[in-house]
Design a protein around this motif. Structure first.
Motif, mmCIF file in Angstrom:
data_model
loop_
_atom_site.group_PDB
_atom_site.id
_atom_site.type_symbol
_atom_site.label_atom_id
_atom_site.label_comp_id
_atom_site.label_asym_id
_atom_site.label_seq_id
_atom_site.Cartn_x
_atom_site.Cartn_y
_atom_site.Cartn_z
ATOM 1 N N LEU A 146 -5.197 -4.158 0.672
ATOM 2 C CA LEU A 146 -5.396 -3.840 -0.876
ATOM 3 C C LEU A 146 -4.664 -2.674 -1.200
ATOM 4 N N ILE A 147 -4.735 -1.594 -0.742
ATOM 5 C CA ILE A 147 -4.084 -0.135 -0.871
ATOM 6 C C ILE A 147 -2.539 -0.331 -1.134
ATOM 7 N N ASN A 148 -1.948 -0.695 -0.034
ATOM 8 C CA ASN A 148 -0.399 -0.552 0.087
ATOM 9 C C ASN A 148 0.166 -1.098 -1.033
ATOM 10 N N PRO A 149 0.164 -2.202 -1.386
ATOM 11 C CA PRO A 149 1.047 -2.530 -2.785
ATOM 12 C C PRO A 149 0.801 -1.642 -3.805
ATOM 13 N N LYS A 150 -0.515 -1.075 -4.144
ATOM 14 C CA LYS A 150 -0.585 -0.151 -5.413
ATOM 15 C C LYS A 150 0.203 1.147 -5.108
ATOM 16 N N LEU A 151 0.287 1.618 -3.936
ATOM 17 C CA LEU A 151 0.876 2.720 -3.497
ATOM 18 C C LEU A 151 2.331 2.721 -3.691
ATOM 19 N N ARG A 152 2.721 1.424 -2.973
ATOM 20 C CA ARG A 152 4.186 1.106 -3.084
ATOM 21 C C ARG A 152 4.767 0.979 -4.551
#
Length: 267
Positions: A146-152
């Motif tokens: 859930l977090i990785n796409p937002k950070l990228r």
């Protein structure tokens, strides 16, 4: 009747138009030409920068902006049944800076630096922290997904400006949010136990990670390291260049090759 489309469904709205919608774009069509075609350009050349339904007008004189350009914009909108919002309209000096499209533009001792706006950074962090708080019972791997796409996505949007320090700040705050998430899941466990279970030490930096067995193989899921995202300066394209004009095909081809070469060095 106004509304917007999402995934093939029409949603009606009682007032206003969707931000960046076709109607709002058509409404502002011609504003740049109206500003540049005035007699003002004979004295002080105004510059119009627009993206979707957001725009900025720059000029070398505060008085011209207040007394000439601002009333011109208000009249342009009034002709179309709209009103210029006084709350969202600001006249400021470049040395004091201004926010536009999530970026902050400001000159420091005569040098222009483009950074991410503080308000956007805080909003992004608040959204991440809220996401983590509301998924306490989620498996580690699912939380990372859930977090990785937002950070990228967020880092790719800002990686072209002066943002290295802000990336480190986001990484620091995210570490603390995930640490509290882990402590909340295991209130009776020690700090050492939590660190060894959810974090891995990589050259002195603790990285949030998880494990999952897939097809009899141990697969590791790592949190995207936003602090290590390389900064790539954006090379402005020629304003007149278009892929539909044969005279710019060679220029665009060379530009694409240079971009691919830069990306290959960072792999």
């Amino acid at each position: 009747m106004s509304g917007f489309m999402d995934k093939g469904l029409f949603y009606r709205t009682d007032e206003g138009t969707p931000q960046g919608g076709i109607i709002s774009l058509m409404t502002l069509a011609g504003l740049e030409q109206r500003i540049k075609s005035t007699a003002l350009k004979k004295v002080l050349e105004p510059t119009f920068i627009g993206y979707a339904d957001d725009f900025v007008v720059t000029c070398a004189s505060k008085e011209v902006l207040e007394n000439d350009i601002k009333p011109l914009i208000a009249y342009f909108l009034a002709e179309r049944g709209l009103k210029l919002s006084e709350e969202k309209t600001h006249i400021t000096h470049i040395n004091d800076g201004f926010d536009f499209l999530g970026f902050n533009y400001r000159k420091y001792k005569g040098k222009l630096l483009i950074k991410q706006s503080k308000a956007n950074t805080l909003m992004f962090l608040n959204n991440l922290c809220e996401l983590i708080k509301t998924h306490v019972t989620f498996p580690v791997n699912d939380l990372i997904k859930l977090i990785n796409p937002k950070l990228r996505g967020w880092s790719n949007y800002y990686r072209h400006c002066v943002v290295k320090q802000e990336f480190g700040y986001v990484s620091h705050k995210l570490f603390h949010a995930l640490w509290h998430w882990a402590k909340r899941r295991h209130p009776t466990k020690s700090r050492t136990w939590i660190a060894l279970k959810y974090f891995i030490n990589r050259k002195g930096q603790w990285q949030f990670h998880g494990w999952q067995k897939i097809m009899d193989m141990d697969c590791q899921f790592n949190l995207f390291q936003i602090a290590k995202v390389p900064i790539k300066r954006h090379v402005k394209i020629r304003s007149a260049a278009t892929p539909f004009d044969p005279q710019y095909q060679e220029y665009l081809a060379k530009r694409k090759l240079k971009r691919l070469a830069r990306n290959s060095w960072n792999v």
